[in-house]
Design a protein around this motif. Structure first.
Motif, PDB file in Angstrom:
ATOM      1  N   GLY A  23      28.350 -37.976  49.480  1.00 17.16           N
ATOM      2  CA  GLY A  23      29.738 -38.418  50.576  1.00 17.16           C
ATOM      3  C   GLY A  23      31.314 -38.301  50.875  1.00 17.16           C
ATOM      4  N   ILE A  24      31.906 -37.564  50.015  1.00 15.20           N
ATOM      5  CA  ILE A  24      33.533 -37.448  49.752  1.00 15.20           C
ATOM      6  C   ILE A  24      34.356 -36.137  50.315  1.00 15.20           C
ATOM      7  CG2 ILE A  24      33.481 -39.630  48.684  1.00 15.20           C
ATOM      8  CD1 ILE A  24      33.454 -36.488  46.936  1.00 15.20           C
ATOM      9  N   PHE A  25      33.262 -35.050  50.354  1.00 13.61           N
ATOM     10  CA  PHE A  25      33.781 -33.327  49.783  1.00 13.61           C
ATOM     11  C   PHE A  25      35.321 -33.583  50.261  1.00 13.61           C
ATOM     12  CE2 PHE A  25      33.962 -29.365  52.070  1.00 13.61           C
ATOM     13  CZ  PHE A  25      34.394 -28.510  50.599  1.00 13.61           C
ATOM     14  N   GLU A  26      35.446 -33.691  52.506  1.00 14.65           N
ATOM     15  CA  GLU A  26      36.029 -33.782  53.020  1.00 14.65           C
ATOM     16  C   GLU A  26      36.948 -34.553  52.766  1.00 14.65           C
ATOM     17  OE1 GLU A  26      33.008 -34.560  54.096  1.00 14.65           O
ATOM     18  OE2 GLU A  26      32.590 -32.665  55.415  1.00 14.65           O
ATOM     19  N   VAL A  27      36.490 -36.260  52.313  1.00 15.91           N
ATOM     20  CA  VAL A  27      38.110 -36.637  52.034  1.00 15.91           C
ATOM     21  C   VAL A  27      38.377 -36.356  50.630  1.00 15.91           C
ATOM     22  CG1 VAL A  27      37.545 -38.305  50.986  1.00 15.91           C
ATOM     23  CG2 VAL A  27      38.891 -39.256  52.535  1.00 15.91           C
ATOM     24  N   ALA A  28      38.046 -35.929  49.924  1.00 18.96           N
ATOM     25  CA  ALA A  28      38.856 -35.039  48.241  1.00 18.96           C
ATOM     26  C   ALA A  28      39.453 -34.224  47.883  1.00 18.96           C
ATOM     27  CB  ALA A  28      37.085 -34.405  47.719  1.00 18.96           C
ATOM     28  N   GLN A  29      39.795 -33.475  49.757  1.00 15.40           N
ATOM     29  CA  GLN A  29      40.436 -32.754  49.782  1.00 15.40           C
ATOM     30  C   GLN A  29      42.346 -32.893  49.585  1.00 15.40           C
ATOM     31  OE1 GLN A  29      40.450 -29.432  50.453  1.00 15.40           O
ATOM     32  NE2 GLN A  29      38.084 -29.807  50.922  1.00 15.40           N
ATOM     33  N   GLY A  30      42.567 -31.958  49.087  1.00 16.57           N
ATOM     34  CA  GLY A  30      44.255 -32.988  48.335  1.00 16.57           C
ATOM     35  C   GLY A  30      44.414 -34.019  47.254  1.00 16.57           C
ATOM     36  N   HIS A  31      42.694 -33.974  47.176  1.00 21.58           N
ATOM     37  CA  HIS A  31      43.099 -35.332  45.586  1.00 21.58           C
ATOM     38  C   HIS A  31      42.082 -34.787  44.607  1.00 21.58           C
ATOM     39  CE1 HIS A  31      44.280 -38.689  47.315  1.00 21.58           C
ATOM     40  NE2 HIS A  31      43.542 -38.184  48.673  1.00 21.58           N
ATOM     41  N   LEU A  32      40.842 -33.772  45.257  1.00 22.31           N
ATOM     42  CA  LEU A  32      40.448 -33.169  43.907  1.00 22.31           C
ATOM     43  C   LEU A  32      40.272 -31.577  44.021  1.00 22.31           C
ATOM     44  CD1 LEU A  32      38.816 -36.013  43.353  1.00 22.31           C
ATOM     45  CD2 LEU A  32      36.988 -34.806  43.400  1.00 22.31           C
ATOM     46  N   LYS A  33      40.093 -31.069  42.712  1.00 25.96           N
ATOM     47  CA  LYS A  33      40.568 -29.145  42.837  1.00 25.96           C
ATOM     48  C   LYS A  33      39.620 -29.357  41.910  1.00 25.96           C
ATOM     49  CE  LYS A  33      44.963 -29.222  43.534  1.00 25.96           C
ATOM     50  NZ  LYS A  33      45.519 -28.388  45.254  1.00 25.96           N
ATOM     51  N   GLU A  34      39.074 -27.517  42.226  1.00 26.77           N
ATOM     52  CA  GLU A  34      37.993 -27.535  41.757  1.00 26.77           C
ATOM     53  C   GLU A  34      38.289 -26.403  40.034  1.00 26.77           C
ATOM     54  OE1 GLU A  34      35.433 -25.310  44.936  1.00 26.77           O
ATOM     55  OE2 GLU A  34      35.974 -23.498  43.728  1.00 26.77           O
ATOM     56  N   LEU A  35      37.950 -26.517  38.984  1.00 35.54           N
ATOM     57  CA  LEU A  35      38.509 -26.842  37.517  1.00 35.54           C
ATOM     58  C   LEU A  35      37.667 -25.682  37.001  1.00 35.54           C
ATOM     59  CD1 LEU A  35      41.230 -26.875  36.140  1.00 35.54           C
ATOM     60  CD2 LEU A  35      39.608 -29.406  34.608  1.00 35.54           C
ATOM     61  N   TYR A  36      38.071 -24.752  36.455  1.00 36.81           N
ATOM     62  CA  TYR A  36      37.187 -23.769  36.031  1.00 36.81           C
ATOM     63  C   TYR A  36      37.870 -23.262  34.179  1.00 36.81           C
ATOM     64  CZ  TYR A  36      35.844 -22.713  40.450  1.00 36.81           C
ATOM     65  OH  TYR A  36      34.902 -21.813  42.014  1.00 36.81           O
TER      66      TYR A  36
END
Length: 315
Positions: free
Chosen positions: A142-155
């Motif tokens: 439930g947090i995809f939109e608000v995660a922008q700027g806080h979370l990244k995709e890490l490979y």
């Protein structure tokens, strides 16, 4: 006469995985030579966070921010016993008599401190949105939109026992020591140094959260609130977190409703006068994110104002 233990022998010749099996614990999954269990050192662990490295025999509990060898496990597992009695319990389980000498030529493990030579390589860091699996995982929370700027995709890649490498990815955020806290549907962990994460906001008020998912849940439900936030990433950072929180006039706590979270809340309330427990908002749920998921599943979030949601649990 007091029993004297050869702790080096015990550490090298006692198989922690076998000890766990004898105690009735089986790993729920295996990844990169590491076995993941629901923690037997804490109550109400909902996802496997107790990890044992098969090669080194070392363990780490991500919820406690604590780990070590089979000796430290015995002390933690039989925490109600004196040191000598805890080691005796370990020896009885492993089939060794207390004080019995151990043949070093048999069953000796080579323990390597894997932290000194990291078994992972970070390949790429990208903004959210390009990886369907990560996006779907965050949407399920439930947090995809608000995660922008806080979370990244890490490979990144991890080294396997045969020295080959497995390429993996996860949602991630950097803590204050530049370590990466990583989360996916089946995994949670930390690459490099464990530390807290601070989100700057209002200079007079701070909210404390155990994890990033709970902070993001709060941010989604109360987007207009300007409070600063401190994400502990593990309750083992409670004391330094409280020292930092003391510099704020208003402190609100949003810890889990398990044994460890309740204990941390009680300790914080006793140390910081005027601090408040905000976890009543998600009464009936283990944490903030679980409450958010329930609101979304029932369609109540879209039809509720922040003031209405603040009144208490929506069931």
């Amino acid at each position: 006469m007091d029993t004297k233990f050869d702790l080096v022998n015990i550490r090298e010749s006692t198989d922690l995985v076998n000890i766990l099996k004898l105690l009735g614990y089986e790993p729920l999954r295996k990844s990169g030579g590491e076995l993941f269990y629901l923690s037997m050192l804490r109550e109400n662990d909902s996802s496997p966070s107790f990890c044992v490295n098969e090669k080194s025999g070392l363990w780490y509990d991500h919820g406690m921010g604590k780990g070590g060898s089979v000796i430290e496990f015995a002390i933690s597992y039989w925490s109600n016993l004196p040191f000598k009695d805890a080691i005796n319990e370990l020896l009885k389980l492993s089939g060794q008599l207390p004080g019995e000498p151990i043949n070093r030529a048999q069953g000796v493990k080579q323990t390597s401190l894997l932290m000194r030579e990291p078994s992972y390589i970070i390949r790429e860091v990208k903004p959210l949105g390009s990886n369907t699996s990560i996006t779907n995982y965050l949407k399920s929370r439930g947090i995809f939109e608000v995660a922008q700027g806080h979370l990244k995709e890490l490979y990144y890649s991890i080294k396997l026992q045969d020295n080959s490498r497995r390429e993996v990815f996860a949602a991630a955020w950097q803590n204050e020591l530049n370590g990466w806290e990583v989360r996916s549907m089946n995994f949670k962990g930390c690459l490099d140094k464990k530390a807290m994460s601070f989100i700057a906001g209002n200079d007079s008020k701070i909210n404390l959260f155990e994890g990033m998912m709970d902070f993001l849940s709060w941010k989604k439900l109360f987007p207009g609130e300007p409070s600063s936030a401190l994400i502990l990433n593990t309750l083992s950072f409670l004391n330094p977190a409280l020292e930092r929180a003391k510099t704020f006039a208003v402190v609100e706590l949003f810890f889990d409703h398990d044994k460890a979270g309740r204990k941390a809340t009680a300790e914080a309330l006793s140390i910081i006068p005027g601090s408040t427990d905000g976890s009543g908002f998600y009464a009936g749920y283990n944490d903030f994110n679980e409450k958010l998921q329930n609101l979304l599943s029932e369609g109540k979030y879209l039809n509720s104002s922040a003031d209405e949601l603040r009144k208490g649990p929506v069931r």
